[in-house]
Scaffold this active site. Sequence first.
Site, PDB file in Angstrom:
ATOM      1  N   GLU A  74      18.472  12.466 -16.411  1.00  0.00           N
ATOM      2  CA  GLU A  74      19.300  13.596 -16.844  1.00  0.00           C
ATOM      3  C   GLU A  74      20.404  13.930 -15.848  1.00  0.00           C
ATOM      4  O   GLU A  74      20.602  15.094 -15.465  1.00  0.00           O
ATOM      5  CB  GLU A  74      18.427  14.826 -17.097  1.00  0.00           C
ATOM      6  CG  GLU A  74      17.400  14.640 -18.201  1.00  0.00           C
ATOM      7  CD  GLU A  74      18.041  14.463 -19.578  1.00  0.00           C
ATOM      8  OE1 GLU A  74      18.809  15.338 -19.994  1.00  0.00           O
ATOM      9  OE2 GLU A  74      17.785  13.423 -20.218  1.00  0.00           O
ATOM     10  N   ASP A  89      20.961   9.654 -19.543  1.00  0.00           N
ATOM     11  CA  ASP A  89      19.502   9.582 -19.563  1.00  0.00           C
ATOM     12  C   ASP A  89      18.930   9.219 -18.193  1.00  0.00           C
ATOM     13  O   ASP A  89      17.963   9.823 -17.732  1.00  0.00           O
ATOM     14  CB  ASP A  89      19.030   8.556 -20.600  1.00  0.00           C
ATOM     15  CG  ASP A  89      19.239   9.064 -22.023  1.00  0.00           C
ATOM     16  OD1 ASP A  89      19.370  10.287 -22.213  1.00  0.00           O
ATOM     17  OD2 ASP A  89      19.271   8.220 -22.943  1.00  0.00           O
ATOM     18  N   TRP A 105      19.162   5.589 -23.697  1.00  0.00           N
ATOM     19  CA  TRP A 105      18.217   5.107 -24.709  1.00  0.00           C
ATOM     20  C   TRP A 105      18.491   5.885 -25.993  1.00  0.00           C
ATOM     21  O   TRP A 105      18.427   7.117 -26.003  1.00  0.00           O
ATOM     22  CB  TRP A 105      16.778   5.332 -24.250  1.00  0.00           C
ATOM     23  CG  TRP A 105      15.770   4.776 -25.211  1.00  0.00           C
ATOM     24  CD1 TRP A 105      15.423   5.276 -26.428  1.00  0.00           C
ATOM     25  CD2 TRP A 105      14.981   3.598 -25.020  1.00  0.00           C
ATOM     26  NE1 TRP A 105      14.470   4.493 -27.016  1.00  0.00           N
ATOM     27  CE2 TRP A 105      14.186   3.453 -26.174  1.00  0.00           C
ATOM     28  CE3 TRP A 105      14.869   2.661 -23.993  1.00  0.00           C
ATOM     29  CZ2 TRP A 105      13.273   2.398 -26.324  1.00  0.00           C
ATOM     30  CZ3 TRP A 105      13.963   1.620 -24.146  1.00  0.00           C
ATOM     31  CH2 TRP A 105      13.179   1.494 -25.295  1.00  0.00           C
ATOM     32  N   GLU A 106      18.797   5.185 -27.064  1.00  0.00           N
ATOM     33  CA  GLU A 106      19.201   5.853 -28.298  1.00  0.00           C
ATOM     34  C   GLU A 106      18.034   6.545 -28.994  1.00  0.00           C
ATOM     35  O   GLU A 106      17.017   5.917 -29.286  1.00  0.00           O
ATOM     36  CB  GLU A 106      19.836   4.846 -29.262  1.00  0.00           C
ATOM     37  CG  GLU A 106      20.447   5.509 -30.498  1.00  0.00           C
ATOM     38  CD  GLU A 106      21.412   6.616 -30.108  1.00  0.00           C
ATOM     39  OE1 GLU A 106      21.028   7.802 -30.202  1.00  0.00           O
ATOM     40  OE2 GLU A 106      22.533   6.285 -29.688  1.00  0.00           O
TER      41      GLU A 106
END
Length: 200
Positions: A74, A89, A105-106
């Site tokens: 984050e 991410d 990461w989707e």
Amino acid sequence: MKVVRKEILFDHAGAASNEWFRAAIAEVEKAIESVKWPHGSGDFAINPINKGNGVKPIKNTFIASLAQKGWQPELRLKVYGERRPGPIDAAKWIKSESRYFAAEWETGNISSSHRALNKLTMGILRDTLLGGVLVLPSRAFYRFLTDRIGNFQELEPYFPVWKSLDTAKKGVLAVIEVEHDRTSSDVPQIEKGTDGRALL
């Protein structure tokens, strides 16, 4: 979980041939392989219910694995002006280059996939990121996940847009396609999130 294929969208100044890139990608791939379902099992088995499985628990395991390798989850980069996108991410600080390499990461739809690649691209163009990688499910995997999750094949027709970018002095942008190891009706469904279309 397994890597199906990797696609480098652009590689300026030979960034992908550097040891820092090979090391970062190796850690990303190890983190992908560390994702098991059910937790504690030897592989990743998914219950083959159409649109029946969530994605955030998968991502969380991936991020936790990177964090153990020293990646920062984050991370917010202050390079986008006043209207900054959301946090990255996970990001790895590359000491020799004094910049980050980022991983996304989707967990959203195809619009989210475009935003993720654009966010990584902007970081590279602003010379704050050395590069970035977006992890996406394959078409075979995505049909078992939350409705309308972004996937590799749906994003692939737009790859030429990013491949045409030649303004970055140095940097690399890549996409990795991932997939379950097997299907099994005996394993529990992966818990879904509580936001938006994740409940569908």
